[in-house]
Write an enzyme that holds these catalytic residues in place. Structure first.
Site, PDB file in Angstrom:
ATOM      1  N   GLY A  42     -18.120   6.567 -20.966  1.00  0.00           N
ATOM      2  CA  GLY A  42     -16.822   7.148 -20.852  1.00  0.00           C
ATOM      3  C   GLY A  42     -17.302   8.039 -20.645  1.00  0.00           C
ATOM      4  O   GLY A  42     -18.680   8.908 -19.805  1.00  0.00           O
ATOM      5  N   ALA A  46     -16.955  14.816 -22.121  1.00  0.00           N
ATOM      6  CA  ALA A  46     -18.147  14.664 -22.785  1.00  0.00           C
ATOM      7  C   ALA A  46     -19.122  13.876 -21.706  1.00  0.00           C
ATOM      8  O   ALA A  46     -20.310  13.948 -22.195  1.00  0.00           O
ATOM      9  CB  ALA A  46     -17.890  13.785 -23.959  1.00  0.00           C
ATOM     10  N   ARG A 332      -1.814  25.180 -33.910  1.00  0.00           N
ATOM     11  CA  ARG A 332      -0.588  24.460 -33.624  1.00  0.00           C
ATOM     12  C   ARG A 332       0.603  23.180 -34.685  1.00  0.00           C
ATOM     13  O   ARG A 332       1.133  23.616 -35.047  1.00  0.00           O
ATOM     14  CB  ARG A 332      -1.673  23.178 -33.553  1.00  0.00           C
ATOM     15  CG  ARG A 332      -1.801  23.623 -31.870  1.00  0.00           C
ATOM     16  CD  ARG A 332      -2.435  23.099 -30.774  1.00  0.00           C
ATOM     17  NE  ARG A 332      -2.956  23.381 -29.815  1.00  0.00           N
ATOM     18  CZ  ARG A 332      -3.619  22.620 -29.163  1.00  0.00           C
ATOM     19  NH1 ARG A 332      -4.119  21.737 -28.736  1.00  0.00           N
ATOM     20  NH2 ARG A 332      -3.871  23.193 -27.515  1.00  0.00           N
ATOM     21  N   HIS A 403      -0.989  14.292 -30.755  1.00  0.00           N
ATOM     22  CA  HIS A 403      -1.607  15.021 -29.385  1.00  0.00           C
ATOM     23  C   HIS A 403      -3.029  14.771 -29.626  1.00  0.00           C
ATOM     24  O   HIS A 403      -4.169  14.772 -28.670  1.00  0.00           O
ATOM     25  CB  HIS A 403      -1.707  16.582 -29.374  1.00  0.00           C
ATOM     26  CG  HIS A 403      -2.116  17.516 -28.271  1.00  0.00           C
ATOM     27  ND1 HIS A 403      -1.451  16.362 -26.980  1.00  0.00           N
ATOM     28  CD2 HIS A 403      -3.260  18.232 -28.346  1.00  0.00           C
ATOM     29  CE1 HIS A 403      -3.153  17.975 -26.071  1.00  0.00           C
ATOM     30  NE2 HIS A 403      -3.410  18.646 -27.408  1.00  0.00           N
ATOM     31  N   GLU A 427     -13.984  14.003 -28.616  1.00  0.00           N
ATOM     32  CA  GLU A 427     -12.977  13.483 -28.695  1.00  0.00           C
ATOM     33  C   GLU A 427     -13.861  12.501 -29.999  1.00  0.00           C
ATOM     34  O   GLU A 427     -12.785  12.113 -30.762  1.00  0.00           O
ATOM     35  CB  GLU A 427     -11.179  13.455 -28.420  1.00  0.00           C
ATOM     36  CG  GLU A 427     -10.579  13.482 -29.208  1.00  0.00           C
ATOM     37  CD  GLU A 427      -9.417  13.526 -28.639  1.00  0.00           C
ATOM     38  OE1 GLU A 427      -9.163  13.785 -27.306  1.00  0.00           O
ATOM     39  OE2 GLU A 427      -8.360  13.044 -29.246  1.00  0.00           O
ATOM     40  N   LEU A 443     -12.141  20.958 -25.175  1.00  0.00           N
ATOM     41  CA  LEU A 443     -13.280  20.692 -24.106  1.00  0.00           C
ATOM     42  C   LEU A 443     -14.208  21.833 -24.443  1.00  0.00           C
ATOM     43  O   LEU A 443     -15.032  22.096 -23.870  1.00  0.00           O
ATOM     44  CB  LEU A 443     -11.931  21.993 -22.877  1.00  0.00           C
ATOM     45  CG  LEU A 443     -10.468  21.579 -22.747  1.00  0.00           C
ATOM     46  CD1 LEU A 443      -9.857  22.049 -21.304  1.00  0.00           C
ATOM     47  CD2 LEU A 443     -10.871  20.262 -21.907  1.00  0.00           C
TER      48      LEU A 443
HETATM   49  C1  LIG Z   1      -2.116  16.633 -22.200  1.00  0.00           C
HETATM   50  C2  LIG Z   1      -3.287  17.528 -22.677  1.00  0.00           C
HETATM   51  C3  LIG Z   1      -3.471  19.488 -22.402  1.00  0.00           C
HETATM   52  C4  LIG Z   1      -4.731  19.476 -23.171  1.00  0.00           C
HETATM   53  N1  LIG Z   1      -5.092  20.116 -23.493  1.00  0.00           N
HETATM   54  C5  LIG Z   1      -6.477  21.260 -23.772  1.00  0.00           C
HETATM   55  C6  LIG Z   1      -6.287  22.222 -23.266  1.00  0.00           C
HETATM   56  O1  LIG Z   1      -5.898  23.475 -23.210  1.00  0.00           O
HETATM   57  N2  LIG Z   1      -7.753  22.862 -24.117  1.00  0.00           N
HETATM   58  C7  LIG Z   1      -8.648  21.757 -24.156  1.00  0.00           C
HETATM   59  O2  LIG Z   1      -9.389  22.513 -25.278  1.00  0.00           O
HETATM   60  N3  LIG Z   1      -8.047  20.872 -24.892  1.00  0.00           N
HETATM   61  C8  LIG Z   1      -6.612  20.184 -24.492  1.00  0.00           C
HETATM   62  N4  LIG Z   1      -7.019  18.710 -24.334  1.00  0.00           N
HETATM   63  C9  LIG Z   1      -7.627  17.886 -25.479  1.00  0.00           C
HETATM   64  C10 LIG Z   1      -8.558  17.740 -24.239  1.00  0.00           C
HETATM   65  O3  LIG Z   1      -8.259  17.355 -22.659  1.00  0.00           O
HETATM   66  C11 LIG Z   1      -9.448  16.235 -25.149  1.00  0.00           C
HETATM   67  O4  LIG Z   1      -9.574  16.579 -26.392  1.00  0.00           O
HETATM   68  C12 LIG Z   1     -10.879  16.063 -23.965  1.00  0.00           C
HETATM   69  O5  LIG Z   1     -10.737  16.314 -22.502  1.00  0.00           O
HETATM   70  C13 LIG Z   1     -11.264  14.549 -24.639  1.00  0.00           C
HETATM   71  O6  LIG Z   1     -12.544  14.910 -23.948  1.00  0.00           O
HETATM   72  P1  LIG Z   1     -13.388  13.340 -23.975  1.00  0.00           P
HETATM   73  O7  LIG Z   1     -14.778  13.720 -23.264  1.00  0.00           O
HETATM   74  O8  LIG Z   1     -13.722  13.216 -25.704  1.00  0.00           O
HETATM   75  O9  LIG Z   1     -12.249  12.512 -23.925  1.00  0.00           O
HETATM   76  P2  LIG Z   1     -12.088  11.678 -22.614  1.00  0.00           P
HETATM   77  O10 LIG Z   1     -11.915  12.339 -21.774  1.00  0.00           O
HETATM   78  O11 LIG Z   1     -10.367  11.306 -23.637  1.00  0.00           O
HETATM   79  O12 LIG Z   1     -12.893  10.525 -21.480  1.00  0.00           O
HETATM   80  C14 LIG Z   1     -12.820   9.423 -22.308  1.00  0.00           C
HETATM   81  C15 LIG Z   1     -13.553   8.803 -20.927  1.00  0.00           C
HETATM   82  O13 LIG Z   1     -14.353   6.765 -22.306  1.00  0.00           O
HETATM   83  C16 LIG Z   1     -13.453   5.806 -21.229  1.00  0.00           C
HETATM   84  N5  LIG Z   1     -13.847   4.694 -21.944  1.00  0.00           N
HETATM   85  C17 LIG Z   1     -12.625   4.917 -23.377  1.00  0.00           C
HETATM   86  N6  LIG Z   1     -13.232   3.634 -23.874  1.00  0.00           N
HETATM   87  C18 LIG Z   1     -14.109   3.005 -23.103  1.00  0.00           C
HETATM   88  C19 LIG Z   1     -14.328   1.814 -22.955  1.00  0.00           C
HETATM   89  N7  LIG Z   1     -14.598   0.799 -24.134  1.00  0.00           N
HETATM   90  N8  LIG Z   1     -15.509   1.215 -22.129  1.00  0.00           N
HETATM   91  C20 LIG Z   1     -15.558   2.798 -21.189  1.00  0.00           C
HETATM   92  N9  LIG Z   1     -15.086   2.991 -21.555  1.00  0.00           N
HETATM   93  C21 LIG Z   1     -14.133   3.445 -22.080  1.00  0.00           C
HETATM   94  C22 LIG Z   1     -12.050   6.754 -20.354  1.00  0.00           C
HETATM   95  O14 LIG Z   1     -12.951   5.585 -19.226  1.00  0.00           O
HETATM   96  C23 LIG Z   1     -13.445   7.951 -20.425  1.00  0.00           C
HETATM   97  O15 LIG Z   1     -13.925   7.872 -18.701  1.00  0.00           O
HETATM   98  C24 LIG Z   1      -5.655  18.435 -24.308  1.00  0.00           C
HETATM   99  C25 LIG Z   1      -5.516  16.904 -24.600  1.00  0.00           C
HETATM  100  C26 LIG Z   1      -3.856  16.896 -23.738  1.00  0.00           C
HETATM  101  C27 LIG Z   1      -3.639  15.437 -24.063  1.00  0.00           C
END
Ligand SMILES: Cc1cc2nc3c(=O)[nH]c(=O)nc-3n(C[C@H](O)[C@H](O)[C@H](O)COP(=O)(O)OP(=O)(O)OC[C@H]3O[C@@H](n4cnc5c(N)ncnc54)[C@H](O)[C@@H]3O)c2cc1C
Lengths: 640, 255
Positions: A42, A46, A332, A403, A427, A443
Site C-alpha cells: 500500500g 500510511a 459525524r 465512508h 485505515e 490523514l
Molecule cells: C472522499 C473522502 C474524503 C476524505 N476526506 C478526509 C479528510 O478531509 N480528512 C481526513 O483526515 N480523512 C479523510 N478521509 C479518510 C482518509 O482519506 C483515509 O482514511 C486515508 O487516506 C487512508 O489512508 P491509507 O494510507 O490508510 O489508505 P489508502 O490511501 O486507501 O491506500 C491504500 C493503499 O493500499 C494499496 N492496496 C490495498 N490493497 C492492496 C493489495 N491487496 N495489494 C497491494 N496494494 C494494496 C492501494 O493500492 C493503496 O496504495 C476521506 C476519505 C474519503 C473517502
C-alpha cells in the site's frame, strides 16, 4: 493458537509513554538496518510515508500497490483537512485537548495511550509536510491558515483548498520517489497482494499477482507492513474509490491476525444522494462545508416548493435546534442519524425525497460570494457537475453514505498485529478512532503511523532478528501459498456462471446497508447473518468471470475482493449483534436514550472486540482487550 | 436516452486493435460517462462477451486514474472535467460516441482503453521532490510563504497526473505535466535549494520520453484541472536560468 491482546504501551504518566517506549526500545544500528528487508503493502498516506521514512533510515524496502502509480491511492481523494494540535490560532488547543476530543469523539472505545501519542506527533506531521512543499492554505501574512471541523470547538484543521489528501499524498509520494531514485525502495506497481506468508507463526513474506501479466510472485522480508486502507466498499455504494477493498487485511486475518471492531464503520453525513440504480459510487461533499452551510428541511413534509421559496419560519434547522452548542458542527455519527431521522419521517427533499438541504445563502450574505467561492469553489463546481444545480443559487442536497472504517486489524502500541512481524498502519488498523472518527483525523493518523510511529517501533521487533536472513522464497511455505493463490484464480475462471461480479457486490451491499448500516437491530442482523452465506454460496457457484489470468482482467481482480467482502460482512454483522450497546457509528436501535441518542454500556462493553479466524464457514472467536480510562472521564457524549 | 458507442478493443500491447460498435438503449442522462460504460460491460458479460477494460478509481476527478479520448477530445466535451465527472446529459439522443485510449508513443496500450503512464512517474523520480527526510523539519510557521506564492504553487500542484495533456498534444509532449510539478516545487521557499538541479533533471527526463512542445495549447484545453500553460513558460525560463546557474555553481565548487 491462542491470541494475547496486550497493548504493550508503557505505563506511568500518559504524557511520558511514547518517550519511555522510544527510550526503552532496542535500536538497530545503521549497518544492520541495511540487512533488513521490509515489505510495505500500500502506498497511500500510511504506506508512502512509512516506505520513504524506513528507506531514509537505511532499511531495504519493497513497496507494493495495485494502482499503476503510488499517487493514485485513495488518500488522494481526501478533501477537508488534517488536524494538528499546533494552537496557531491561540484558541486554547493543546495536545491534551486533541487527545481528549479524539477519545470522546470516538465514544470512548479507543486506547488512550495510542490516541495520546497521535496527538503528540500531530504537530510534527505539519512541520514535515510543509518542509516537503505541501501548499497548505495561508493567511495574508504568510502563516498557515486553519479551519474548524466537526466535534471540535477549536480551529486546528490544516487544509490545501478542497484537496488536502491530494497534496499530502503528493508530498509522501515525492519522498517515496526520491528513495526509489536512490535505489533504497523498489517499487512494484500493479501488484496486488493476495496472501501473507508465515513461517513458525511469523510473517515472512507475501504473494502478489501482477495485474498486467497475471504472474503470481513471492516476496520475502523480515517484516510485512499492511497499509492497505479501509473496507467501506463492503456496502457497495460508498464514498471510497472503486477499487478499495479488504483483501489484504482479510487474508492477513485468515493467517492469524485478529480483526478488531469490524462493526465500527462511519457513515459520513454530507454526501450527494443517489440518483439511480446504476450509481457506481457516492460522492462526498467535504465536512468543511458545515462550517458555513446550514442544514435544514421544510417543517411540513408535504412542502414541495423549491427551497428558496420556503420562508424562514417554515424551515427546520434541525441540528441547530437539537444541538445548540455545536449546531451544524456536531460529530459525524450524530449529524448522520439526525438526517436519517428527518428523511425517515418524510421530511426528505429532492425528487426521491432522499436528502436534506445544506444551505449557503446565509454565508453568502454574511461573507459575500467571493469569500465563499474562495473557500468552497471547487466543491461547489463538483456538486454542479454531478447534479446540474448551482449551490450559489439553490441549497445542496445531501445524505449520509458509508465512508470510513474505524474497525480493522488489531494492533498493539507498536502497530503490530497478532502475527509477529506483521504490522498494520493507517485505515487498515483499528487503532485510534474508537467507534467514531472525527473529521480530519484519518490523514493525521495515516501520516503519524507512517512517518513517526513505525520507524521507531519496527526496530524493536527487528532487533530480535539480528543476523538472520529473510526466509528465502524457495522455502516450501512460499510454494504452498503460491499454489493456493493459483488454485483460487483457476477456480474463478472455471466457475462459468451467469451473473457478473458487480451484480453480487450490489446485492451484498444492499443487505449490509439495510441491516448493518446507520442503524442496526437484532432482527435485521440475524436476518443478514442467514442471508449472507446463502448469497455467497450462490456467488461462488454462479459468478461469471470471463477472459484469462494472463492479461488485464478486471473481473478477476474484483471477484476475489467481493468474495472477501462476503466473509467480512458476516463478521461485521456478528460483531454488531454481540455489541449490545450503541456507541459512535454503531447504533443499535434497542439501545437509545429517550431522546434517541446512542446509549453506551460501559460496564459490559468498554473493550475492543477482536475476532480470531477459525476457518471458512466457522464463526470467528471473540477476544477482548479491556479499555481503561485513566485520563478521559467516561460520560455520555453531549454536543448540546 | 439511446446512444451508439464505437469503442477501441485491443488484447494487449503487441496486438492490433479495432473498433467495436454497440447500441446502448435506455441510458439515464444523469448517469456518469463511466457508469454508461459499466452498463455496457454488464450487458456484454450477460451476452458472454468480455467486458471493455478501462481504468478508474475515485470517480471524483482527483485520482487521475481515468482518462479516455471521447470523440477525439481528451476527457470529452466538458471543460475542466475528468472523464469520471462527465455526465451523459452532455450528449444528445441518438449520438454516436467514439471512445479511444490515450494515444502517445510514451503510453503503450495495455488492453482496450488502458495505457501505461509510468513515464510520468519517471519524471517525478528524476527530481520532483524536495529532499526533507522525516524528522528534521523546523516548525511549520518558521518560514512564512506569501499567500500569492502559496496560491500559485497550489494552482500548479492541483495537477492530477492523468496524462490528458500528453494525449491531447499533436506532438505527445509532456510539458504541461512536468511544468506543473516543477513549478509547484520551484515556487515555494522550501524548494529553492534544489531548484536548478531539479529543473535540469526533470526537463531532461521528460525529453527522453515525450515529444517537443510547439505551443499548440491543446494541453491546457484538455486539462481537467485547468492547469495554465503559463507554467510551461515558467519552466522554460527556469531551464535557461538553470543552465547558467549550474555552470556558476560548478565554478564555485572549484574556485
Ligand atoms: C472522499 C473522502 C474524503 C476524505 N476526506 C478526509 C479528510 O478531509 N480528512 C481526513 O483526515 N480523512 C479523510 N478521509 C479518510 C482518509 O482519506 C483515509 O482514511 C486515508 O487516506 C487512508 O489512508 P491509507 O494510507 O490508510 O489508505 P489508502 O490511501 O486507501 O491506500 C491504500 C493503499 O493500499 C494499496 N492496496 C490495498 N490493497 C492492496 C493489495 N491487496 N495489494 C497491494 N496494494 C494494496 C492501494 O493500492 C493503496 O496504495 C476521506 C476519505 C474519503 C473517502
Amino acid at each position: 493458537m491462542s491470541i494475547q491482546l496486550e497493548s504493550g504501551a508503557p505505563g506511568g504518566p500518559i504524557q511520558d509513554s511514547w518517550d519511555t517506549y522510544r527510550f526503552d526500545t532496542a535500536l538497530v544500528n545503521p549497518n544492520n538496518k541495511r540487512r533488513f528487508e521490509l515489505l510495505v503493502v500500500g502506498t497511500g498516506l500510511a504506506g508512502a510515508a512509512a516506505a520513504a521514512s524506513l528507506a531514509q533510515l537505511g532499511y531495504q524496502v519493497k513497496a507494493f500497490t495495485f494502482h499503476d502509480s503510488p499517487r493514485r491511492a485513495h488518500s488522494i481523494a481526501a478533501q477537508g483537512g488534517i488536524n494538528a494540535a499546533k494552537n496557531y490560532k491561540n484558541d486554547g488547543d493543546s495536545v491534551y485537548r486533541l487527545f481528549y476530543d479524539t477519545v470522546k469523539g470516538g465514544d470512548f472505545r479507543a486506547r488512550e495511550r495510542n490516541v495520546y501519542r497521535l496527538a503528540q506527533v500531530s504537530v510534527n506531521i505539519i512541520d514535515q509536510c510543509v518542509a516537503q512543499g505541501v501548499p497548505f492554505a495561508r493567511e495574508y501574512g504568510g502563516l498557515l491558515d486553519n479551519r474548524s471541523f466537526g466535534g471540535a470547538q477549536v480551529s486546528r484543521t490544516f487544509y490545501a483548498r478542497g484537496q488536502t489528501g491530494q497534496q499530502l499524498l503528493l508530498g509522501a509520494y515525492s519522498a517515496l520517489m526520491e528513495q526509489v531514485a536512490k535505489g533504497t525502495v523498489t517499487l512494484f506497481p500493479k501488484a496486488e497482494m493476495l496472501d501473507v506468508v508465515t513461517k513458525d507463526g511469523r510473517a515472512c513474506g507475501i504473494i502478489t499477482r501482477n495485474l498486467q501479466t497475471g504472474s503470481i510472485e513471492s516476496h520475502s522480508g523480515h517484516a510485512v507492513l499492511l497499509c492497505t486502507g479501509g473496507y467501506s466498499n463492503v456496502f457497495y455504494l460508498s464514498t471510497n474509490a472503486m477499487n478499495c477493498n479488504v483483501t489484504a487485511a482479510w487474508r492477513a486475518h485468515r493467517k492469524g491476525a485478529a480483526f478488531a471492531n469490524p462493526c465500527f464503520t462511519q457513515i459520513h453525513p454530507t454526501c450527494i444522494p443517489a440518483s439511480d440504480e446504476f450509481q457506481s459510487k457516492l460522492t462526498l461533499m467535504s465536512e468543511s462545508l458545515r462550517n458555513d452551510g446550514r442544514i435544514w428541511v421544510p417543517r411540513d413534509p408535504d412542502d414541495k416548493r423549491p427551497a428558496r421559496q420556503v420562508p424562514e419560519p417554515e424551515r427546520d434547522y434541525f441540528l441547530e435546534r437539537r444541538y445548540p452548542a455545536f449546531g451544524n458542527l456536531v460529530p459525524r455519527d450524530i449529524a448522520s442519524r439526525a438526517a436519517k431521522r428527518e428523511v425517515d419521517s418524510g421530511h426528505g427533499v429532492g425528487q426521491l425525497g432522499n436528502g436534506v438541504y445544506l444551505d449557503f445563502s446565509e454565508a453568502i450574505g454574511r461573507l459575500g460570494e467571493a469569500v465563499v467561492r474562495e473557500r468552497y469553489g471547487n466543491l461547489f463546481e463538483m456538486y454542479e457537475r454531478i447534479t446540474d444545480e448551482s449551490p450559489y443559487q439553490t441549497p445542496m442536497r445531501i445524505y449520509p453514505a458509508p465512508h470510513y472504517a474505524m474497525g480493522g486489524l488489531w494492533v498493539d502500541y507498536s502497530l503490530m498485529t497478532t502475527v509477529p512481524g506483521l504490522y498494520a498502519l493507517g485505515e487498515a488498523n483499528f487503532s485510534d478512532h474508537g467507534a467514531n472518527r472525527l473529521g480530519a483525523s484519518a490523514l493525521m493518523q495515516g501520516l503519524a503511523d507512517g512517518y513517526f510511529v513505525i520507524p521507531y517501533t519496527v526496530g524493536s521487533y527487528l532487533s530480535t532478528l539480528l543476523g538472520q536472513a529473510a526466509v528465502p522464497t524457495t522455502d516450501p511455505v512460499f510454494a504452498e501459498a503460491r499454489a493456493s493463490v493459483t488454485s483460487e484464480v483457476d477456480r474463478w475462471l472455471s466457475t462459468k456462471g451467469t451473473h457478473s461480479v458487480d451484480h453480487y457486490h450490489r446485492e451484498l451491499g444492499k443487505i449490509m446497508w439495510e441491516n448493518c448500516g446507520m442503524a442496526r437491530n437484532r432482527v435485521g442482523l440475524e436476518k443478514a447473518i442467514t442471508e449472507l452465506p446463502q448469497l455467497r454460496e450462490d456467488f461462488r457457484n454462479n459468478v461469471r468471470v470471463l477472459g484469462q489470468n494472463e492479461s488485464v482482467n478486471q473481473s478477476l481482480e474484483k471477484v476475489a475482493r467481493v468474495d472477501d467482502f462476503f466473509e467480512l460482512g458476516e463478521l461485521m454483522c456478528r460483531d454488531a449483534l454481540h455489541r449490545e450497546e450503541s456507541c459512535g457509528g454503531h447504533f443499535r436501535e434497542e439501545h437509545q436514550t429517550d431522546e434517541g441518542e446512542a446509549k453506551r454500556d460501559d460496564e459490559h462493553f468498554a473493550y475492543v472486540g477482536a475476532w480470531e479466524w477459525s476457518g471458512h464457514g466457522e464463526p470467528q472467536v471473540l477476544h477482548q482487550e479491556p479499555l481503561e480510562f485513566d485520563y478521559v472521564k467516561l460520560t455520555q457524549r453531549s454536543y448540546k | 436516452m439511446n446512444v451508439t458507442v464505437r469503442v477501441w478493443r485491443q488484447e494487449d500491447a503487441g496486438s492490433a486493435g479495432r473498433f467495436e460498435t454497440h447500441q446502448l438503449d435506455d441510458i439515464s442522462a444523469d448517469m456518469s460517462f463511466l457508469e454508461m460504460l459499466d452498463v455496457l460491460n454488464e450487458r456484454l458479460i450477460e451476452a458472454g462477451r468480455e467486458p471493455v477494460a478501462f481504468d478508474s478509481d475515485c470517480r471524483e476527478g482527483i485520482c487521475g486514474t481515468c482518462g479516455l479520448m471521447i470523440n477525439g477530445q481528451a476527457h470529452g466535451p466538458a471543460e475542466a472535467t475528468a472523464t469520471c465527472q462527465l455526465h451523459m446529459r452532455k450528449f444528445s439522443e441518438g449520438d454516436t460516441i467514439t471512445i479511444e485510449p490515450w494515444r502517445a508513443a510514451a503510453f503503450p496500450i495495455m488492453r482496450d482503453l488502458i495505457v501505461d503512464r509510468s513515464p510520468l512517474d519517471a519524471v517525478i523520480e528524476a527530481g520532483g521532490f524536495i529532499s526533507a527526510d522525516t524528522g528534521g523539519a523546523p516548525d511549520a510557521n518558521l518560514i512564512p510563504v506569501p499567500k500569492t506564492v502559496s496560491d500559485a504553487a497550489m494552482d500548479a500542484a492541483a495537477c492530477i497526473g492523468c496524462g490528458a495533456c500528453v494525449a491531447a498534444c499533436p506532438n505527445s509532449a509532456g510539458q504541461l505535466f512536468t511544468s506543473a510539478k516543477l513549478a509547484h516545487l520551484n515556487l515555494v521557499p522550501q524548494g529553492q535549494a534544489q531548484r536548478w538541479e531539479r529543473t535540469i533533471d526533470m526537463v531532461e527526463t521528460m525529453e527522453a520520453f515525450f515529444g517537443s512542445c510547439t505551443n499548440y495549447g491543446e494541453c491546457e484545453k484538455a486539462c481537467p484541472k485547468g492547469i495554465s500553460i503559463d507554467f510551461i513558460a515558467y519552466m522554460n525560463r527556469d531551464f535557461v536560468k538553470a543552465k547558467m546557474k549550474n555552470r556558476k555553481l560548478i565554478g564555485q565548487k572549484f574556485p
